[in-house]
Design an enzyme around this catalytic site. Structure first.
Site, PDB file in Angstrom:
ATOM      1  N   GLU A   1      11.104  -3.470   4.279  1.00 32.00           N
ATOM      2  CA  GLU A   1      11.898  -2.592   3.429  1.00 32.00           C
ATOM      3  C   GLU A   1      12.588  -1.561   4.332  1.00 32.00           C
ATOM      4  OE1 GLU A   1       9.636  -0.444   0.589  1.00 32.00           O
ATOM      5  OE2 GLU A   1       8.267   0.414   2.037  1.00 32.00           O
TER       6      GLU A   1
ATOM      7  N   THR B   1       3.145  -1.685  10.146  1.00 32.82           N
ATOM      8  CA  THR B   1       2.478  -2.004  11.411  1.00 32.82           C
ATOM      9  C   THR B   1       1.727  -3.321  11.300  1.00 32.82           C
ATOM     10  OG1 THR B   1       2.240   0.326  11.989  1.00 32.82           O
ATOM     11  CG2 THR B   1       0.751  -1.227  13.074  1.00 32.82           C
TER      12      THR B   1
ATOM     13  N   GLY C   1       0.828  -1.194   0.000  1.00 32.15           N
ATOM     14  CA  GLY C   1       0.000   0.000   0.000  1.00 32.15           C
ATOM     15  C   GLY C   1       0.863   1.244   0.000  1.00 32.15           C
TER      16      GLY C   1
ATOM     17  N   ILE D   1       2.527   5.043   0.973  1.00 28.36           N
ATOM     18  CA  ILE D   1       3.227   5.560   2.147  1.00 28.36           C
ATOM     19  C   ILE D   1       2.212   6.015   3.195  1.00 28.36           C
ATOM     20  CG2 ILE D   1       4.822   7.340   2.970  1.00 28.36           C
ATOM     21  CD1 ILE D   1       5.826   7.497   0.024  1.00 28.36           C
TER      22      ILE D   1
ATOM     23  N   GLY E   1      -0.032   2.067   6.727  1.00 34.04           N
ATOM     24  CA  GLY E   1       0.045   1.162   7.870  1.00 34.04           C
ATOM     25  C   GLY E   1       0.532  -0.234   7.546  1.00 34.04           C
ATOM     26  N   LYS E   2       1.208  -0.395   6.415  1.00 28.42           N
ATOM     27  CA  LYS E   2       1.603  -1.747   6.011  1.00 28.42           C
ATOM     28  C   LYS E   2       2.661  -2.356   6.934  1.00 28.42           C
ATOM     29  CE  LYS E   2       4.494   0.194   2.297  1.00 28.42           C
ATOM     30  NZ  LYS E   2       3.948   1.580   2.432  1.00 28.42           N
TER      31      LYS E   2
ATOM     32  N   ASP F   1       6.642  -6.403   4.174  1.00 25.79           N
ATOM     33  CA  ASP F   1       5.867  -5.180   3.976  1.00 25.79           C
ATOM     34  C   ASP F   1       6.152  -4.546   2.613  1.00 25.79           C
ATOM     35  OD1 ASP F   1       8.387  -4.077   4.352  1.00 25.79           O
ATOM     36  OD2 ASP F   1       7.716  -2.511   5.732  1.00 25.79           O
TER      37      ASP F   1
END
Length: 216
Positions: free
Chosen positions: A37, A21, A13, A15, A18-19, A87
């Site tokens: 990443e 998290t 998703g 910036i 919440g990916k 992520d």
């Protein structure tokens, strides 16, 4: 995929959605390896947000080399180990490159990309988190990363649009598209558990998770 869970999960998703998290919580739930990443490791990123035109190519190449190395390390590990959660999707790198690079730079980038990502393992499940720009800006502001303070609403809108187009055509893995605008994976166990159960149920195809907020 096993009966109860996929073996390689990717959360993606734009910036601020919440990916990372969510990826951390999924890794804890499955007791799994976590692959993140490393935006903090990119020495060109802050310069890119200040002067995108000047720093776009080195920023993108750094991320490409970093992500390709991580995917190669993942491929070389024992595939019978527990779930892996990441992520980022390696294909997202090209999405950002198309958004930020000039035509001649992108031609150079694509030559490198095509030679570095051929052996990337395919995920068993991709969770794509969506949220409108105002939500992304609010979350970016709250987490307070210095290198993100110059991100504009216009850039985020272009990024959102690019993600929408990319996942509209994505068929390489089972896909769960999540409206994350009103979900809080940090403070709400209910939000997280609902999504976890939905993700476990995905076996193939394209699915949507769009929980509505409760009105009291």
């Amino acid at each position: 995929m096993t009966e109860t869970r996929p073996d390689f999960i990717v959360v993606e998703g734009p910036i601020g959605v919440g990916k990372t998290t969510l990826a951390r919580r999924l890794a804890r739930s499955f007791g799994s390896e976590l692959l993140l990443e490393g935006a903090d490791e990119n020495p060109f990123l802050e310069r890119f947000y200040k002067k995108p035109r000047e720093a776009a190519l080195p920023t993108q190449l750094f991320f490409l080399f970093q992500r390709a190395r991580q995917m190669q390390e993942l491929r070389q590990t024992d595939m019978f180990r527990p779930v892996r959660v990441s992520d980022f999707l390696i294909e997202k790198d090209r999405l950002f490159a198309e958004l930020t690079l000039e035509d001649d730079e992108f031609d150079l980038y694509e030559q490198v990309y095509n030679n570095m990502t051929m052996d990337a393992p395919q995920p068993d499940l991709v969770i794509y988190l969506q949220a409108p720009v105002e939500v992304l800006l609010n979350r970016i502001s709250k987490r307070g990363h210095d290198y993100e303070r110059n991100i504009s609403a216009a850039y985020l809108q272009r990024l959102n649009d690019s993600y929408t187009r990319f996942f509209h055509q994505y068929t390489d893995a089972p896909l769960l598209i999540v409206n994350a605008a009103d979900l809080d994976f940090v403070n709400s166990s209910q939000d997280y558990e609902m999504l976890l159960e939905r993700a476990k149920a995905v076996r193939s195809g394209r699915h949507f998770f769009n929980p509505q907020p409760f009105n009291l």
